[in-house]
Design an enzyme around this catalytic site. Structure first.
Site, mmCIF file in Angstrom:
data_model
loop_
_atom_site.group_PDB
_atom_site.id
_atom_site.type_symbol
_atom_site.label_atom_id
_atom_site.label_comp_id
_atom_site.label_asym_id
_atom_site.label_seq_id
_atom_site.Cartn_x
_atom_site.Cartn_y
_atom_site.Cartn_z
ATOM 1 N N GLY A 11 1.334 4.277 12.945
ATOM 2 C CA GLY A 11 1.894 4.478 11.606
ATOM 3 C C GLY A 11 1.296 5.716 10.959
ATOM 4 O O GLY A 11 1.135 5.800 9.739
ATOM 5 N N ASN A 131 1.234 -5.581 8.219
ATOM 6 C CA ASN A 131 1.477 -7.000 7.899
ATOM 7 C C ASN A 131 2.615 -7.626 8.692
ATOM 8 O O ASN A 131 3.547 -6.926 9.069
ATOM 9 C CB ASN A 131 1.767 -7.122 6.402
ATOM 10 C CG ASN A 131 0.492 -7.069 5.610
ATOM 11 O OD1 ASN A 131 -0.507 -7.636 6.009
ATOM 12 N ND2 ASN A 131 0.528 -6.367 4.483
ATOM 13 N N ASP A 162 -8.976 -7.422 0.409
ATOM 14 C CA ASP A 162 -9.099 -8.594 -0.457
ATOM 15 C C ASP A 162 -10.554 -8.770 -0.900
ATOM 16 O O ASP A 162 -10.842 -9.086 -2.051
ATOM 17 C CB ASP A 162 -8.625 -9.843 0.300
ATOM 18 C CG ASP A 162 -7.253 -9.625 0.910
ATOM 19 O OD1 ASP A 162 -6.261 -9.813 0.207
ATOM 20 O OD2 ASP A 162 -7.177 -9.221 2.087
ATOM 21 N N HIS A 190 -4.595 -12.768 5.195
ATOM 22 C CA HIS A 190 -4.355 -11.702 4.222
ATOM 23 C C HIS A 190 -2.969 -11.944 3.618
ATOM 24 O O HIS A 190 -1.960 -11.451 4.114
ATOM 25 C CB HIS A 190 -4.420 -10.319 4.865
ATOM 26 C CG HIS A 190 -3.862 -9.247 3.971
ATOM 27 N ND1 HIS A 190 -4.487 -8.868 2.810
ATOM 28 C CD2 HIS A 190 -2.728 -8.524 4.033
ATOM 29 C CE1 HIS A 190 -3.756 -7.952 2.203
ATOM 30 N NE2 HIS A 190 -2.674 -7.721 2.924
HETATM 31 P P1 NAX Z 1 4.631 3.181 5.419
HETATM 32 O O1 NAX Z 1 5.988 2.596 5.507
HETATM 33 O O2 NAX Z 1 4.342 4.290 4.479
HETATM 34 O O3 NAX Z 1 4.218 3.710 6.870
HETATM 35 C C1 NAX Z 1 4.398 2.949 8.027
HETATM 36 C C2 NAX Z 1 4.483 3.903 9.197
HETATM 37 O O4 NAX Z 1 4.500 3.103 10.379
HETATM 38 C C3 NAX Z 1 5.753 4.751 9.184
HETATM 39 O O5 NAX Z 1 5.418 6.106 9.450
HETATM 40 C C4 NAX Z 1 6.567 4.143 10.324
HETATM 41 O O6 NAX Z 1 7.397 5.094 10.956
HETATM 42 C C5 NAX Z 1 5.463 3.645 11.240
HETATM 43 N N1 NAX Z 1 5.883 2.637 12.201
HETATM 44 C C6 NAX Z 1 6.769 1.626 12.040
HETATM 45 N N2 NAX Z 1 6.904 0.946 13.187
HETATM 46 C C7 NAX Z 1 6.082 1.518 14.076
HETATM 47 C C8 NAX Z 1 5.766 1.268 15.441
HETATM 48 N N3 NAX Z 1 6.380 0.306 16.116
HETATM 49 N N4 NAX Z 1 4.854 2.051 16.037
HETATM 50 C C9 NAX Z 1 4.247 3.040 15.383
HETATM 51 N N5 NAX Z 1 4.505 3.335 14.100
HETATM 52 C C10 NAX Z 1 5.399 2.594 13.465
HETATM 53 O O7 NAX Z 1 3.643 1.934 5.197
HETATM 54 P P2 NAX Z 1 2.143 1.924 4.660
HETATM 55 O O8 NAX Z 1 2.158 1.886 3.192
HETATM 56 O O9 NAX Z 1 1.365 2.967 5.351
HETATM 57 O O10 NAX Z 1 1.693 0.456 5.139
HETATM 58 C C11 NAX Z 1 1.579 0.144 6.494
HETATM 59 C C12 NAX Z 1 1.351 -1.340 6.691
HETATM 60 O O11 NAX Z 1 0.153 -1.761 6.055
HETATM 61 C C13 NAX Z 1 2.456 -2.232 6.120
HETATM 62 O O12 NAX Z 1 2.764 -3.229 7.105
HETATM 63 C C14 NAX Z 1 1.786 -2.879 4.939
HETATM 64 O O13 NAX Z 1 2.352 -4.142 4.631
HETATM 65 C C15 NAX Z 1 0.375 -3.004 5.409
HETATM 66 N N6 NAX Z 1 -0.676 -3.222 4.409
HETATM 67 C C16 NAX Z 1 -1.691 -4.045 4.731
HETATM 68 C C17 NAX Z 1 -2.764 -4.292 3.885
HETATM 69 C C18 NAX Z 1 -3.875 -5.200 4.284
HETATM 70 O O14 NAX Z 1 -4.749 -5.431 3.452
HETATM 71 N N7 NAX Z 1 -3.929 -5.742 5.482
HETATM 72 C C19 NAX Z 1 -2.785 -3.688 2.530
HETATM 73 C C20 NAX Z 1 -1.915 -2.484 2.400
HETATM 74 C C21 NAX Z 1 -0.587 -2.557 3.108
HETATM 75 O O15 NAX Z 1 0.303 -3.304 2.327
#
Ligand code: NAX
Length: 328
Positions: A11, A131, A162, A190
């Protein structure tokens, strides 16, 4: 000087990636004397954007950045990786049910788990941020396990955001500094069901529960505030938490690799059965880290209120596991 460490980040073109990569490259995660090679994975349609991020990384002229590769192939991204931050995930789209989100992500994390299982360094440390991160970590772990090469204890999920959110809320309530607070834990998933528990928390030797002295605040303000913080950020910013999530990922890996100096940190780790959490479930627990390994803090007393909360968040994880069992 030290040999570079290979860090895979998925990502890489996303919001969190944009904050995370610069901090890894500047040495905030693995130390100011540790060179790194970044192995960046994103989808084919995001490769151009990844190139742009790499151009900016170049323009920082980070002394510790020993190399970078961008790819849409997980087998390339995880090759010999010693650290992996699995940030990329499928976001919930309009009309998508929770169940669809789970299975769409399960597909991603089986592919990545297989790539890690076959090609990564056998001692790779994996942190899943994307997530639903606990269950995604579980899926990657279970898939990697089949190849029998990598240490599956090292598949973890991110509860550190968290944990940090709870620290700040407690500091505000008690008027104590964040840095004075120790022995906090966030149990479970989470998700809004997580249970931030300050019963053992100390501030300069004072018991924080006694300082707060307000059980209604705990159940009616503190727990909902921490649990719904992600939604509150989206509401305020129009975008989900990114810099704070990247910061928590840095904290998680830094403490795991460099040690927590006897302090507790919350990590989502595969359960060893302690606290009656079924083995293998990725559950937030208090850990002390030393010499690159985490140890779960054992034998803490669990009172009735805490058990109830811990069961609610466990049941959610059991349900998630049930939802993906056909894929494993
Ligand atoms: P974004 O949508 O800005 O970026 C995600 C990136 O992942 C994009 O560039 C997309 O092309 C890429 N992607 C999607 N599928 C992929 C795959 N199969 N292989 C490689 N890359 C892939 O999201 P962002 O704000 O950066 O958040 C990323 C993730 O973090 C989300 O799932 C979000 O829910 C999760 N989070 C988790 C948190 C935690 O505490 N565990 C908190 C923050 C965030 O909400």
């Amino acid at each position: 000087s030290k040999a570079p460490v290979r860090v895979a980040v998925t990502g890489a073109a996303g919001q969190i990636g944009y904050s995370l990569l610069f901090r890894i490259a500047s040495g905030e995660m693995l130390g100011k004397d540790q060179p790194v090679i970044l192995q960046l994975l994103d989808l084919p349609q995001a490769q151009k954007a990844v190139k742009g991020v790499m151009m900016e990384l170049e323009d920082c002229a980070f002394p510790l950045l020993a190399g970078m590769v961008a790819t849409d192939d997980p087998n390339v991204a995880f090759k010999d990786a010693q650290i992996a931050l699995l940030v990329g995930a499928r976001p919930r789209g309009p009309g998508m049910e929770r169940k669809d989100l789970l299975t769409e992500n399960a597909k991603i994390f089986t592919v990545q788990g297989a790539a890690i299982g076959q090609y990564a360094d056998p001692n790779i440390k994996v942190l899943v941020v994307g997530n639903p991160c606990n269950t995604n970590a579980y899926i990657a772990m279970k898939t990697a396990e089949k190849f029998g090469r990598v240490n599956t204890k090292n598949f973890t999920g991110m509860l550190r955001l968290d944990h940090n959110r709870a620290l700040s809320q407690l500091a505000g309530k008690t008027g104590r500094s964040v840095s004075s607070l120790t022995k906090l834990v966030v149990w479970g998933n989470h998700s809004p069901t997580m249970y931030a528990d300050y019963r053992f928390c100390l501030s300069n030797g004072d018991n924080v529960k006694a300082l707060v002295n307000d059980d209604v605040w705990n159940s009616d303000t503190f727990l909902p505030t921490v649990g719904k913080r992600g939604a509150a950020i989206i509401e305020a910013r129009g975008l989900s938490s990114a810099a704070s999530a990247a910061n928590a990922a840095i904290d998680h890996i830094r403490d795991w690799v460099l040690g927590s100096n006897g302090e507790w940190v919350t990590m989502g780790v595969p359960s060893d059965g302690s606290y009656d959490i079924p083995e293998g479930i990725i559950y937030g627990v208090p850990c002390i880290t030393e010499n690159g390994e985490y140890k779960v803090v054992k034998d803490l007393e669990i009172d009735a209120f805490s058990r109830e909360r811990m069961t609610v968040t466990l049941n959610e994880l059991l349900e998630e596991r049930e939802g993906v069992k056909d894929l494993l």
